[in-house]
Design a protein around this motif. Sequence first.
Motif, mmCIF file in Angstrom:
data_model
loop_
_atom_site.group_PDB
_atom_site.id
_atom_site.type_symbol
_atom_site.label_atom_id
_atom_site.label_comp_id
_atom_site.label_asym_id
_atom_site.label_seq_id
_atom_site.Cartn_x
_atom_site.Cartn_y
_atom_site.Cartn_z
ATOM 1 N N GLN A 128 -8.196 5.417 3.072
ATOM 2 C CA GLN A 128 -8.173 3.967 3.269
ATOM 3 C C GLN A 128 -7.315 3.581 4.477
ATOM 4 O O GLN A 128 -7.547 2.549 5.102
ATOM 5 N N THR A 178 -10.151 -2.129 3.010
ATOM 6 C CA THR A 178 -9.196 -2.354 1.917
ATOM 7 C C THR A 178 -7.937 -3.049 2.414
ATOM 8 O O THR A 178 -7.279 -3.779 1.668
ATOM 9 N N GLN A 181 -7.253 -6.929 1.829
ATOM 10 C CA GLN A 181 -6.629 -7.405 0.596
ATOM 11 C C GLN A 181 -5.129 -7.207 0.652
ATOM 12 O O GLN A 181 -4.353 -8.087 0.258
ATOM 13 N N ALA A 182 -4.705 -6.065 1.186
ATOM 14 C CA ALA A 182 -3.281 -5.752 1.234
ATOM 15 C C ALA A 182 -2.495 -6.776 2.042
ATOM 16 O O ALA A 182 -1.419 -7.220 1.628
ATOM 17 N N GLU A 185 -1.711 -9.905 0.169
ATOM 18 C CA GLU A 185 -0.872 -9.780 -1.028
ATOM 19 C C GLU A 185 0.621 -9.734 -0.715
ATOM 20 O O GLU A 185 1.444 -10.035 -1.568
ATOM 21 N N GLN A 201 2.489 -0.018 2.243
ATOM 22 C CA GLN A 201 3.130 0.295 0.953
ATOM 23 C C GLN A 201 2.321 -0.271 -0.202
ATOM 24 O O GLN A 201 2.205 0.367 -1.264
ATOM 25 N N TRP A 202 1.744 -1.455 -0.028
ATOM 26 C CA TRP A 202 0.887 -2.034 -1.076
ATOM 27 C C TRP A 202 -0.300 -1.106 -1.346
ATOM 28 O O TRP A 202 -0.666 -0.880 -2.514
ATOM 29 N N LEU A 203 -0.901 -0.569 -0.298
ATOM 30 C CA LEU A 203 -2.016 0.362 -0.482
ATOM 31 C C LEU A 203 -1.576 1.582 -1.287
ATOM 32 O O LEU A 203 -2.275 2.027 -2.214
ATOM 33 N N ASP A 205 1.027 1.823 -3.381
ATOM 34 C CA ASP A 205 1.373 1.422 -4.745
ATOM 35 C C ASP A 205 0.146 1.172 -5.605
ATOM 36 O O ASP A 205 0.207 1.285 -6.842
ATOM 37 N N HIS A 206 -0.970 0.842 -4.987
ATOM 38 C CA HIS A 206 -2.190 0.550 -5.739
ATOM 39 C C HIS A 206 -3.185 1.709 -5.712
ATOM 40 O O HIS A 206 -4.376 1.530 -5.980
ATOM 41 N N GLY A 207 -2.652 2.882 -5.427
ATOM 42 C CA GLY A 207 -3.441 4.097 -5.586
ATOM 43 C C GLY A 207 -4.394 4.416 -4.461
ATOM 44 O O GLY A 207 -5.260 5.298 -4.603
ATOM 45 N N HIS A 208 -4.244 3.751 -3.325
ATOM 46 C CA HIS A 208 -5.133 4.024 -2.202
ATOM 47 C C HIS A 208 -4.557 5.147 -1.335
ATOM 48 O O HIS A 208 -3.345 5.336 -1.253
#
Length: 356
Positions: A128, A178, A181-182, A185, A201-203, A205-208
């Motif tokens: 991603q 993707t 969206q990050a 957020e 970091q958001w990616l 933390d959300h499993g990407h």
Amino acid sequence: MKALVLAGGIGSRLRPITHTFAKQLLPIANKPVLFYGLESIRDAGIREVGIVVGDTTAKEIEAAVGDGSEFGLEVTYIFQQEPRGLAHAVIISRDYLGDDDFVMYLGDNFVIGGISDFVDRFRREGPQAQVMLTKVTDPQAFGVAELGEDGAIVGVEEKPQHPTGDLVLIGVYAFDSTVHQAVLEIKPSRRNELEITDAIQWLIDHGHRVDPMVTSGYWRDAGSVHDILAVNRFVLEGIEPAVAGEVDAVSELIGHVVVEEGAVVADSKIVGPVVLGAGSVVRGSFVGPFTSIDRDCVVIDSEIEHSIVLRGAHIESVARLEQSLIGRETRVVATQDVSKTHRFILGDHNNVQVGR
């Protein structure tokens, strides 16, 4: 795949010269640093490029790059009212990017060897996100990446006070859709900017999947005078000698020297690597290594080395200039004996008098 080139920064570390000049257009061996990035993007097989520009950079960058056809690119300009962070640049570019994969490249970056391997790996592996990393001695000045035991990125932090390592993000990223969206957020950082490191970091933390690519090649963020001069030196080391201008019989060219068509060298000594731009005149002077002199400049009865002289500058009767950045249409003229060596960082249209 598209590219998003960020060229809206104001260049505060290069003031006063960037009060009147886009830092992305500062010349390295007489070619704007931005052009090296655009050529790297083209060589990686990308043709569609969005360039993010701001109030202080838009007109100059659009005039220099045009529609991109000179580089084999199709360029679209995206206006950013104020620099609010790299993630904000992604947000305002959503309509242009659509759902396409894209490379994001900082316009004042200089990456030797280009980004072809980086782009090929992203296309082949399909994460991603992918970030280019390198080791530095001052990681607290950058976004720092932390790698797990398996080599994957487990965390990133922008300019940490206590870095977890010495691997830093150097301004070359690749994303799939993707990331859109990050960037929506995340919240503004303590610098009141939307940081791309927070989006990455958001990616995570959300499993990407976020892959690193560590480079040991030459890289510089050409955002300070020291860095600009260092990059100029590095590029000049690789030039091939070429004389298309006029060099009189009493002048001496030593080493790798480029004298462009229309330039004149008279009663002077030039020790390369040096580039002398078209229409420039060097008379009764010494030009030392690692100096680039842009178009339509004049150097008379002076000594200069390890410096960058921008278009239309006039230097006369100056005993010695070293490690200097001289702005466009600037005059540096000696008056009386005061000092033997001078160092200048001058913006455009200055008139400086120094001792001789």
